[in-house]
Design a protein around this motif. Structure first.
Motif, short mmCIF file in Angstrom:
data_model
loop_
_atom_site.label_atom_id
_atom_site.label_comp_id
_atom_site.label_asym_id
_atom_site.label_seq_id
_atom_site.Cartn_x
_atom_site.Cartn_y
_atom_site.Cartn_z
N VAL A 88 0.89 -1.17 0.00
CA VAL A 88 0.00 0.00 0.00
C VAL A 88 0.92 1.22 0.00
O VAL A 88 1.98 1.21 0.65
N SER A 89 0.55 2.26 -0.71
CA SER A 89 1.45 3.42 -0.81
C SER A 89 0.64 4.69 -0.98
O SER A 89 -0.57 4.66 -1.18
N PHE A 90 1.33 5.81 -0.86
CA PHE A 90 0.78 7.09 -1.30
C PHE A 90 1.94 7.96 -1.74
O PHE A 90 3.09 7.69 -1.42
N GLN A 91 1.60 8.98 -2.48
CA GLN A 91 2.61 9.94 -2.93
C GLN A 91 2.63 11.10 -1.96
O GLN A 91 1.59 11.67 -1.66
N TYR A 92 3.81 11.45 -1.44
CA TYR A 92 3.88 12.65 -0.61
C TYR A 92 4.48 13.79 -1.44
O TYR A 92 5.27 13.55 -2.34
N ASP A 93 4.06 14.99 -1.10
CA ASP A 93 4.47 16.16 -1.88
C ASP A 93 5.72 16.79 -1.31
O ASP A 93 6.21 16.43 -0.24
N PHE A 94 6.23 17.78 -2.04
CA PHE A 94 7.44 18.47 -1.61
C PHE A 94 7.15 19.43 -0.46
O PHE A 94 6.01 19.81 -0.21
N ILE A 95 8.21 19.83 0.18
CA ILE A 95 8.13 20.84 1.24
C ILE A 95 8.96 22.03 0.77
O ILE A 95 10.05 21.85 0.25
N SER A 96 8.41 23.22 0.95
CA SER A 96 9.22 24.40 0.64
C SER A 96 9.65 25.05 1.95
O SER A 96 9.10 24.75 3.01
N ILE A 97 10.63 25.87 1.85
CA ILE A 97 11.17 26.55 3.04
C ILE A 97 10.93 28.04 2.85
O ILE A 97 11.21 28.60 1.79
N LYS A 98 10.39 28.67 3.87
CA LYS A 98 10.04 30.09 3.78
C LYS A 98 10.87 30.86 4.81
O LYS A 98 10.96 30.47 5.97
N GLY A 99 11.48 31.94 4.35
CA GLY A 99 12.20 32.80 5.30
C GLY A 99 13.64 32.41 5.54
O GLY A 99 14.27 32.88 6.47
N ARG A 100 14.18 31.53 4.66
CA ARG A 100 15.59 31.17 4.80
C ARG A 100 16.34 31.27 3.48
O ARG A 100 17.57 31.36 3.49
N GLY A 101 15.62 31.14 2.36
CA GLY A 101 16.29 31.18 1.06
C GLY A 101 17.01 29.86 0.79
O GLY A 101 17.32 29.10 1.70
N GLY A 102 17.30 29.60 -0.49
CA GLY A 102 18.02 28.38 -0.84
C GLY A 102 17.08 27.22 -1.08
O GLY A 102 16.14 27.01 -0.35
N LYS A 103 17.37 26.48 -2.16
CA LYS A 103 16.53 25.32 -2.52
C LYS A 103 17.04 24.09 -1.78
O LYS A 103 18.23 23.93 -1.58
N ILE A 104 16.11 23.21 -1.38
CA ILE A 104 16.52 21.98 -0.70
C ILE A 104 17.17 21.05 -1.72
O ILE A 104 16.58 20.68 -2.70
N SER A 105 18.43 20.70 -1.49
CA SER A 105 19.12 19.75 -2.37
C SER A 105 20.30 19.16 -1.63
O SER A 105 21.24 19.86 -1.29
N SER A 106 20.23 17.82 -1.36
CA SER A 106 21.30 17.24 -0.55
C SER A 106 22.61 17.13 -1.31
O SER A 106 23.67 17.25 -0.73
N SER A 107 22.54 16.94 -2.63
CA SER A 107 23.80 16.79 -3.36
C SER A 107 24.55 18.11 -3.47
O SER A 107 25.77 18.14 -3.57
N SER A 108 23.83 19.23 -3.43
CA SER A 108 24.51 20.53 -3.52
C SER A 108 25.02 21.00 -2.17
O SER A 108 25.83 21.89 -2.06
N GLY A 109 24.52 20.38 -1.10
CA GLY A 109 24.94 20.79 0.25
C GLY A 109 24.10 21.92 0.80
O GLY A 109 24.24 22.29 1.95
N GLU A 110 23.18 22.49 -0.02
CA GLU A 110 22.34 23.60 0.46
C GLU A 110 21.03 23.02 0.95
O GLU A 110 20.06 22.89 0.20
N VAL A 111 21.02 22.60 2.20
CA VAL A 111 19.83 21.90 2.69
C VAL A 111 19.38 22.43 4.04
O VAL A 111 20.14 23.05 4.77
N ILE A 112 18.11 22.17 4.33
CA ILE A 112 17.57 22.41 5.66
C ILE A 112 17.33 21.03 6.26
O ILE A 112 16.55 20.25 5.72
N SER A 113 18.02 20.73 7.32
CA SER A 113 17.89 19.41 7.93
C SER A 113 16.91 19.48 9.11
O SER A 113 16.47 20.55 9.51
N LEU A 114 16.63 18.32 9.67
CA LEU A 114 15.78 18.25 10.86
C LEU A 114 16.42 19.03 12.01
O LEU A 114 15.72 19.66 12.80
N TYR A 115 17.75 19.01 12.08
CA TYR A 115 18.46 19.78 13.11
C TYR A 115 18.10 21.27 13.00
O TYR A 115 17.85 21.94 14.00
N ASP A 116 18.08 21.78 11.76
CA ASP A 116 17.76 23.20 11.54
C ASP A 116 16.34 23.52 11.99
O ASP A 116 16.09 24.55 12.60
N VAL A 117 15.41 22.63 11.66
CA VAL A 117 14.00 22.85 12.02
C VAL A 117 13.84 22.85 13.54
O VAL A 117 13.12 23.68 14.11
#
Length: 524
Positions: A270-299
């Motif tokens: 059984v599955s579902f599709q989850y959508d993306f999360i955007s970040i507001k008020g910090r700038g920068g796109k979430i991307s782990s390969s680029s290193g520009e990320v917001i992690s759970l630690y940041d939140v």
């Protein structure tokens, strides 16, 4: 939640669907996973928490659940992320398994493990404690030898499924296994032959060497992703696993895996599709390969663990939402406090809303649901209080009313998040510091000085006045001295905090306390 109440929360709906579609089982297996190729960001966390919420819902129905989290750490190191020390060294490990890449930050034995540990250490903070499966260990110990042999035996069947979803058919010499070279550790190899049993022969494309390996004892063979994922569904008996838009898109890996899993004698979960999360008020796109990320630690710097869970529990997985670091932080805290008040019957709402909010509140808790509400103080007011006490949490709490040890502990966590937000993300006009004797005096006309002295007299007795009378006398300090109220308030802010604007003046002066306000006004 009581058995007779049928929840309309999405986690409970999916729990019911799993039981309905998979039938009664001794244990239900719920799965999640990711390649630790970079920092695991908050978008990835959406999958983990979505599974955990469904796991909780199943357990609330009295079911036993195995919650597995796969680290796909036998994947290829394809790109050197930004912000990593010694990028030149890391460059030499491209095309090798990420578990063989050194961790140049010095945190762990290898690059993949460093990213895994970051997640494994923080997840219990938000009440997520899965069983971790390390795919590099599993492949290298030949645990999947049987699965790989099945893929080779059913090669034509698998090819036909994959070709259904491709614009161009797979090449004639395609094989459903891939090999890391024992000579170079890289995946730059070509499979040449299979003996119909356990042996496959491959060529290292960099040096031309060939080798025959036995699937039962080689650490070098693995299945490509679109075959590996369904093989593991069958191997683990996965009943539920969601996936992001990229995997769930038409013709994506979920579509192919649903068919390939039957080749291994399994059924799709059984599955579902989850959508993306955007970040507001910090700038920068979430991307782990680029290193520009917001992690759970940041939140968790800005949101308490319960409010972090609340954002996900209160939003359907197929809905995009923003995690805010701007002024919306105030609203998110207020929404959680409303939810808590409804749960404890401190705010009346209709039955439908009450049932909905109560379930969200239960799922937002890290452990057991508290037996009492938090000490309810509006987040904006708490931010003001902390600024008045220059971030001294204990001093700020001491100015508040009586509270239990449990309430105090929860408030301390909230204060730490509030102070992090104020000092790091709050807009400049939200921040302030009370004036002191070292600050230069604001120049006043005689008329303004009279109004300030009148305000001094109001503050002297403000703790004896009813709210209405206090507000009237505050306005009178300006009016009776011929000043426009707006201009007068601006003047008071300049005197108190060196700015033209600030928190609502009446409550602000009360929060500051008589002693502090009089010491500042008394300089004039």
């Amino acid at each position: 939640m009581s058995e007779q109440n049928v929840s309309t929360h999405w986690a409970d709906i999916y729990a019911d669907k799993i039981i309905r579609e998979k039938g009664e089982k001794d244990v239900y297996t719920c799965a999640s996973g990711i390649t630790p190729s970079g920092t695991v960001h908050i978008g990835n966390f959406r999958e983990i928490i979505s599974v955990e919420l469904v796991v909780r819902a199943l357990r609330a129905k009295g079911k036993k659940v195995r919650f597995i989290y796969s680290w796909d750490d036998y994947d290829v190191f394809r790109k050197v992320p930004k912000n990593m020390p010694q990028p030149e060294l890391l460059q030499t490990f491209l095309r090798k398994p990420i578990t063989l890449v050194p961790d140049t930050t010095g945190r762990a034995d290898n690059y993949a493990r460093a990213n895994e540990l970051d997640v494994e250490k923080i997840l219990p903070t938000v009440g997520v404690e899965p069983e971790y499966l390390y795919q590099a260990d599993r492949y290298r110990s030949s645990l999947y030898a049987e699965g790989m042999r099945t893929a080779l035996q059913k090669k034509d069947e698998i090819r036909a499924i994959l070709d259904e979803f491709r614009t161009e058919a797979l090449e004639e010499n395609w094989w459903p296994v891939s090999v890391f070279s024992s000579f170079t550790d890289k995946d730059t190899t070509t499979v040449l032959d299979w003996d119909g049993e356990w042996n496959i022969t491959y060529r290292d494309d960099e040096n031309g060497k060939t080798e025959t390996i036995d699937l039962r004892n080689t650490p070098y063979a693995k299945l490509p992703w679109r075959i590996d994922w369904p093989m593991r569904w069958a191997h683990e008996g996965v009943d539920f696993e969601p996936a992001g838009k990229d995997h769930h898109s038409e013709g994506g890996s979920f579509d192919t895996s649903k068919k390939v899993v039957t080749v291994f004698g399994g059924q799709p979960p059984v599955s579902f599709q989850y959508d993306f999360i955007s970040i507001k008020g910090r700038g920068g796109k979430i991307s782990s390969s680029s290193g520009e990320v917001i992690s759970l630690y940041d939140v968790l710097e800005v949101y308490t663990p319960e409010i972090t869970r609340f954002m996900f529990a209160g939003t359907r997985p197929n809905t995009e939402f923003a995690i805010s670091f701007d002024l919306d932080v105030l609203k998110i805290y207020e929404d959680y406090d409303t939810c808590e008040r409804i749960y404890f019957g401190l705010q009346e709402v209709n039955e439908k809303r009450k049932a909905k909010e109560m379930r969200i509140y239960e799922l937002s808790q890290v452990g057991e649901v508290p037996t009492e509400a938090s000490f309810q103080i509006p987040f904006r007011h708490l931010c003001n209080l902390l600024q008045l006490h220059e971030g001294d949490i204990e001093r700020a709490i001491s100015t508040l009313g009586e509270m239990t040890d449990c309430q105090k502990q929860r408030l301390r966590t909230r204060c730490a998040c509030a102070w992090n937000w104020i000092t790091t993300f709050a807009p400049e006009d939200f921040k302030y510091r009370l004036s002191n004797e070292n600050d230069p005096l604001v120049e006043l006309t005689e008329q303004e000085l009279r109004a300030v002295k009148a305000l001094y007299q109001v503050v002297e007795v403000m703790d004896q006045l009813e709210d209405k009378e206090y507000t009237t006398r505050l306005y009178d300090a300006a009016k009776l001295n011929g000043l426009d109220t707006g201009e007068f308030f601006k003047l008071v802010y300049r005197i108190m905090i060196g700015k033209d604007r600030g928190p609502k003046l009446g409550p602000f002066l009360q929060t500051c306390g008589k002693e502090k306000v009089l010491s500042i006004l008394g300089r004039y």
